[in-house]
Design a protein around this motif. Sequence first.
Motif, PDB file in Angstrom:
ATOM      1  N   GLN A 181      -3.486  -4.260  13.819  1.00 20.69           N
ATOM      2  CA  GLN A 181      -3.826  -2.864  14.048  1.00 20.69           C
ATOM      3  C   GLN A 181      -4.978  -2.691  14.808  1.00 20.69           C
ATOM      4  OE1 GLN A 181      -3.354   0.027  10.372  1.00 20.69           O
ATOM      5  NE2 GLN A 181      -5.929  -0.255  10.656  1.00 20.69           N
ATOM      6  N   ALA A 238      -9.928  -0.583   4.996  1.00 19.85           N
ATOM      7  CA  ALA A 238      -8.472  -0.015   4.978  1.00 19.85           C
ATOM      8  C   ALA A 238      -7.524  -1.098   5.509  1.00 19.85           C
ATOM      9  CB  ALA A 238      -8.319   1.388   5.449  1.00 19.85           C
ATOM     10  N   THR A 286      -7.114  -4.193   3.332  1.00 15.65           N
ATOM     11  CA  THR A 286      -6.236  -3.860   2.209  1.00 15.65           C
ATOM     12  C   THR A 286      -4.741  -3.626   2.599  1.00 15.65           C
ATOM     13  OG1 THR A 286      -7.947  -2.695   1.180  1.00 15.65           O
ATOM     14  CG2 THR A 286      -5.805  -2.335   0.457  1.00 15.65           C
ATOM     15  N   LYS A 287      -4.592  -3.042   3.830  1.00 17.46           N
ATOM     16  CA  LYS A 287      -3.308  -3.008   4.194  1.00 17.46           C
ATOM     17  C   LYS A 287      -2.541  -4.178   4.619  1.00 17.46           C
ATOM     18  CE  LYS A 287      -0.367   0.026   7.369  1.00 17.46           C
ATOM     19  NZ  LYS A 287      -0.191   1.038   8.317  1.00 17.46           N
ATOM     20  N   GLU A 342      -1.437  -6.108   1.779  1.00 13.80           N
ATOM     21  CA  GLU A 342      -0.370  -5.482   1.327  1.00 13.80           C
ATOM     22  C   GLU A 342       0.920  -5.892   1.945  1.00 13.80           C
ATOM     23  OE1 GLU A 342      -2.414  -1.555  -0.830  1.00 13.80           O
ATOM     24  OE2 GLU A 342      -1.359  -1.398   1.234  1.00 13.80           O
ATOM     25  N   ILE A 343       0.729  -5.925   3.458  1.00 13.46           N
ATOM     26  CA  ILE A 343       1.952  -6.277   4.275  1.00 13.46           C
ATOM     27  C   ILE A 343       2.428  -7.654   4.212  1.00 13.46           C
ATOM     28  CG2 ILE A 343       2.567  -6.529   6.544  1.00 13.46           C
ATOM     29  CD1 ILE A 343       1.156  -3.760   7.101  1.00 13.46           C
TER      30      ILE A 343
END
Length: 256
Positions: free
Chosen positions: A61, A73, A76-77, A80-81
């Motif tokens: 990203q 963010a 954290t993402k 999770e991914i």
Amino acid sequence: MDLGLKGKKVVVTGASRGIGRSIAELFADEGADVAICARNPDQVAAAVEALKAKGVKAWGQATDIADGPALKAFVTKAGEILGGIDVMVSNASALVQGTGEAEWQAMFDVDVLGAVRSFEAAKPFLEKAGEASGDAAFLITASVSAAEASNASCYGAMKAALIHYAKGLARENAAKHIRANVVSPGTVFFEGGVWGNVKAGMPQFFDQMIKRNPTGRMASPEEVAAATVFLASPRSAFTTGINMVVDGAISVRVNY
């Protein structure tokens, strides 16, 4: 040597090119799933595709490291991914020299707060990984400039702060099986990088820097990445709180 990284979940900041890209690629070569960020979306996308081609899960990203909420963010993402974070690598740098307030602020926002925020966001995932496997790792890319001062530049001072920070993290989180280490490169050459641009624009100064190193050359990004990946691996499970200098002996200090 099997580094025990297959299936591990790794996040690397500043990883679309140079040292960060090499770190991400070497983790992928070892079978780890990797998430990356950098500012340029096209470069991030290209790096992610190259990582996927190695047969691992990869995601990326575009992120401004100086934007604290955006960085947290992203981490954290990423966790999770990927389904967790075993290794967090804070590699991004503002890469500025000087003594003006703008330069100091840039180094503080990207290098220092970038590392602090990356760790804070990754910490819940690292704690879970440490509890599950007995080993999780946080790595920071600093520089030999942290201990080589010829003027009052912000670059070396902020890199020195990172080494101090990592040592504190290492002691504070050892019981939770989270290790914290630093890799400090010397001069590193790749096309489009700092020393690649110096070679193109100031060839005489570049030649002087080459002669300063006893090895007669600069490091490749891959050589710095190799040190980082080894320190992050379970093979280094009892190594924490260190600053590993990867400089071809260009620095003159003795590390006790």
